[in-house]
Scaffold this motif. Structure first.
Motif, PDB file in Angstrom:
ATOM      1  N   SER A  73     -38.516  70.736  76.994  1.00 40.54           N
ATOM      2  CA  SER A  73     -38.863  70.089  78.259  1.00 40.54           C
ATOM      3  C   SER A  73     -39.707  68.840  78.015  1.00 40.54           C
ATOM      4  O   SER A  73     -39.526  67.810  78.684  1.00 40.54           O
ATOM      5  N   GLN A 212     -35.599  74.432  83.013  1.00 40.73           N
ATOM      6  CA  GLN A 212     -34.753  75.488  82.453  1.00 40.73           C
ATOM      7  C   GLN A 212     -35.055  75.581  80.951  1.00 40.73           C
ATOM      8  O   GLN A 212     -34.286  75.088  80.123  1.00 40.73           O
ATOM      9  N   VAL A 214     -35.003  77.759  78.432  1.00 39.42           N
ATOM     10  CA  VAL A 214     -34.072  78.321  77.449  1.00 39.42           C
ATOM     11  C   VAL A 214     -32.842  77.436  77.301  1.00 39.42           C
ATOM     12  O   VAL A 214     -32.436  77.084  76.183  1.00 39.42           O
ATOM     13  N   LYS A 215     -32.243  77.066  78.421  1.00 45.11           N
ATOM     14  CA  LYS A 215     -31.054  76.211  78.385  1.00 45.11           C
ATOM     15  C   LYS A 215     -31.379  74.856  77.758  1.00 45.11           C
ATOM     16  O   LYS A 215     -30.616  74.328  76.939  1.00 45.11           O
ATOM     17  N   GLN A 216     -32.537  74.300  78.136  1.00 44.57           N
ATOM     18  CA  GLN A 216     -32.909  72.986  77.611  1.00 44.57           C
ATOM     19  C   GLN A 216     -33.184  73.045  76.113  1.00 44.57           C
ATOM     20  O   GLN A 216     -32.890  72.104  75.377  1.00 44.57           O
ATOM     21  N   THR A 217     -33.729  74.161  75.658  1.00 47.63           N
ATOM     22  CA  THR A 217     -33.972  74.318  74.220  1.00 47.63           C
ATOM     23  C   THR A 217     -32.661  74.301  73.445  1.00 47.63           C
ATOM     24  O   THR A 217     -32.536  73.647  72.402  1.00 47.63           O
ATOM     25  N   ARG A 218     -31.647  75.006  73.959  1.00 49.43           N
ATOM     26  CA  ARG A 218     -30.331  75.003  73.293  1.00 49.43           C
ATOM     27  C   ARG A 218     -29.745  73.591  73.270  1.00 49.43           C
ATOM     28  O   ARG A 218     -29.200  73.144  72.254  1.00 49.43           O
ATOM     29  N   LEU A 219     -29.842  72.896  74.400  1.00 51.81           N
ATOM     30  CA  LEU A 219     -29.300  71.532  74.475  1.00 51.81           C
ATOM     31  C   LEU A 219     -30.037  70.599  73.508  1.00 51.81           C
ATOM     32  O   LEU A 219     -29.418  69.778  72.828  1.00 51.81           O
TER      33      LEU A 219
END
Length: 624
Positions: A73, A212, A214-219
């Protein structure tokens, strides 16, 4: 950049306030964290919510957890908004957190101090992407290594001084009051410094931010993998932090159990290691000629292996149980340990600075902060793995700390071999750097004439078999060479040529010539630097032979700037044809003085073989 670029940067508003802000941040983090850990270790029974050992480990986890949760983030926000403004907001948050910490110190509320430690980790997680992504916006490319060298120097010295001062504060009679005043004061000073940082405009203002994690970490981790070189830099940096965490964690028990030291001895070891990293960071800038030079990285990695193993082999078989700090520092059997530890730090500094600079430079500007965020996530993962490794090796397997240091040294060697098989450019750039800094005394003139981006055709006189290596070492951008196929196929040369994407050519074979010219055009069209020796062979008399007409065809096919370059001082060297065949004669001289002189770029419409030869002759002068 010439003279002393490091000291010059410290006089610039675009760097000094930033430098002070980041150094004060690291300094205050370590005062707070280490005072808290010391107070926990010596807390009176019943004052802690849990067992002291458990609380200390919990504290370490609470500080690093935010890097997993919030780095992604933070990367998005740093790309979307002004990075200098983000740094100011984060420093203001630090004042608020430290004000609450001051109340918690005075009231001795350890639960509150642990919660605030998590918030300090959160503040650091948001600070990191803006901190490193801002540098390429405020510094020119040729200043980037100097800037990173100063940042690493400032950071490690700040960590060292903060850790030492924390020990002094924690041992004072009114420790909690002094700690409360200190952390708030330094937070305020850091914020005031941040107000002088010039604006760093958003690199991707249209980026959409959504909470988001978790999602942002993957991205974010996916973005870092898009560029192979960038991801390799991240892995190298993370490996450095793995090793650093392993060594630093073991210093207290290493000093106590194997060196006969006390708490002051631990501080002395930390001082040697930190000063070593600072010296290595600044030395790296000098060795690389103030430019991004991946060839320096293997030098640092080899030093880490050698001097890491040195810690094992210089550790005395037995020492008195308790030495005073003076006895510890002056004990003759410990001198080898001190030297190995310092040089280990120097090697670490040489290793890490080019990786940070290369990662910042290679990252696309619109996602640079997100790549820094991915680097922080990987750093945190590797540091957690380092803690697990130490537990397994020292507690589960019950092996010694010196043997653990040897294990780390061997492991580093294996990892380095793997990295260099995956990224051979690092090794070959190292070979180029060694040649250009040991066999010859190489000086460059007007390298800035080589355009920093876009396709460029370099033409040079051809004096020796070392010409390509020396040019590759001088040029700030990777060069693709057009090379005679017979030389290309030599056993010791072929692998190097393949790694560097050299273009082989047989001047007697029309198909080979046309195939080579097609490859040259392809590289130039995609924005690479290509070097051609238009004479077609090494000189037999030291003079510049007529340029072959093939250079005219290359220029006609690829309308890019043409840069003439002259090599001086190579005629008469062991690798030239003066006095007999190259490589098959007795060397007459060593460490020859060589000059590489770069002329002004010539528009392809005005360039031809005759004009280019005259330009090279003029640049070379009478010095063959």
């Amino acid at each position: 950049m010439s003279g002393k670029p490091q000291s010059r940067l410290l006089t610039k508003q675009r760097f000094l306030p930033y430098f002070l802000t980041q150094a004060l941040g690291a300094f205050n983090d370590n005062i707070y964290k280490n005072v808290l850990l010391i107070l926990i270790a010596f807390a009176a029974p019943g004052t802690l919510p849990l067992d002291s050992d458990l609380v200390i480990n919990l504290a370490a986890g609470l500080f690093i957890l935010p890097f997993f949760l919030f780095s992604a983030s933070a990367g998005v926000l740093s790309d979307k908004y002004d990075k200098a403004q983000i740094m100011r907001i984060v420093k203001m948050a630090e004042i608020v957190i430290m004000s609450l910490a001051a109340i918690a110190f005075i009231s001795e509320s350890y639960t509150a101090l642990l919660v605030l430690l998590f918030l300090m980790g959160t503040q650091s997680a948001f600070f990191g992407p803006a901190k490193y992504a801002l540098l390429p916006q405020h510094l020119r490319k040729e200043e980037l290594v100097s800037g990173n060298a100063l940042v690493e120097t400032g950071t490690f010295l700040a960590i060292l001084i903060g850790t030492l001062l924390a020990g002094v504060i924690a041992n004072a009679d009114n420790a909690t009051t002094i700690a409360a005043i200190s952390v708030v004061t330094f937070a305020i000073i850091g914020f005031l410094c941040s107000r002088w940082i010039p604006e760093a405009k958003p690199s991707n203002p249209d980026l959409v931010f959504k909470w988001q994690p978790v999602k942002q970490t993957r991205l974010t981790l996916g973005i870092a993998r898009k560029d192979k070189t960038v991801f390799q830099c991240i892995m190298g940096i993370s490996w450095f932090w793995f090793l650093g965490a392993c060594y630093l964690t073991q210093f207290p028990n290493f000093a106590k159990l194997y060196l006969g030291g006390n708490a002051a001895a631990v501080s002395f070891l930390l001082t040697l290691f930190s000063i070593g990293i600072a010296v290595g960071s600044l030395l790296c800038d000098r060795l690389s000629g103030h430019r991004i030079e991946p060839g320096i990285v293997p030098l640092g990695s080899m030093g880490i292996t050698v001097f890491g193993a040195g810690l094992m082999f210089t550790t005395p078989a037995s020492m008195p149980e308790t030495l005073s700090i003076i006895e510890f520092i002056t004990h003759p059997e410990l001198f080898g340990v001190f030297v190995s530890l310092t040089l280990l730090g120097v090697s670490g500094g040489i290793f890490i600075v080019p990786l940070y600079a290369m990662m910042q430079h290679r990252a696309q500007s619109h996602e640079r902060a997100q790549i820094i965020a991915a680097n922080n996530i990987w750093n945190a993962i590797f540091m957690v793995v380092s803690a697990i490794s130490g537990i397994i090796f020292l507690s589960v397997l019950d092996l010694s700390i010196p043997l653990f240091f040897l294990f780390l040294s061997v492991l580093n060697f294996v990892v380095v071999l793997y990295i260099y098989t995956q990224a051979p450019d690092f090794f070959w750039r190292f070979l180029v750097w060694v040649v250009s800094h040991t066999m010859y005394r190489v000086k460059h003139k007007d390298l800035a004439n080589i355009p920093t981006e876009g396709g460029v055709l370099i033409v040079s006189n051809h004096v020796s078999y070392m010409d390509a290596l020396l040019l590759a070492g001088a040029c700030p951008r990777p060069i693709r060479f057009l090379m005679d196929r017979d030389i290309y196929n030599l056993p010791l040369i072929r692998s190097f040529c393949k790694a560097c994407k050299v273009i082989p050519i047989d001047a007697t074979d029309r198909k080979s010539v046309m195939k080579a010219f097609v490859k040259v055009s392809k590289y130039l069209e995609r924005g690479d630097v290509v070097c051609v020796f238009p004479e077609g062979q090494l000189t037999y008399d030291g003079e510049v032979a007529p340029f072959m007409r093939g250079i005219d065809l290359i220029i006609k096919r690829s309308p890019v700037p043409v840069v003439p370059v002259a090599l001086q001082g190579l005629w008469g060297s062991y690798f030239s044809r003066e006095g007999g065949r190259a490589l098959l004669k007795i060397p007459k001289r060593f460490w020859s003085k060589v000059n590489i002189i770069v002329g002004s770029p010539i528009d392809s419409k005005q360039a031809n073989s005759e004009i280019l030869r005259e330009e090279v002759l003029t640049l070379r002068g009478d010095n063959r």
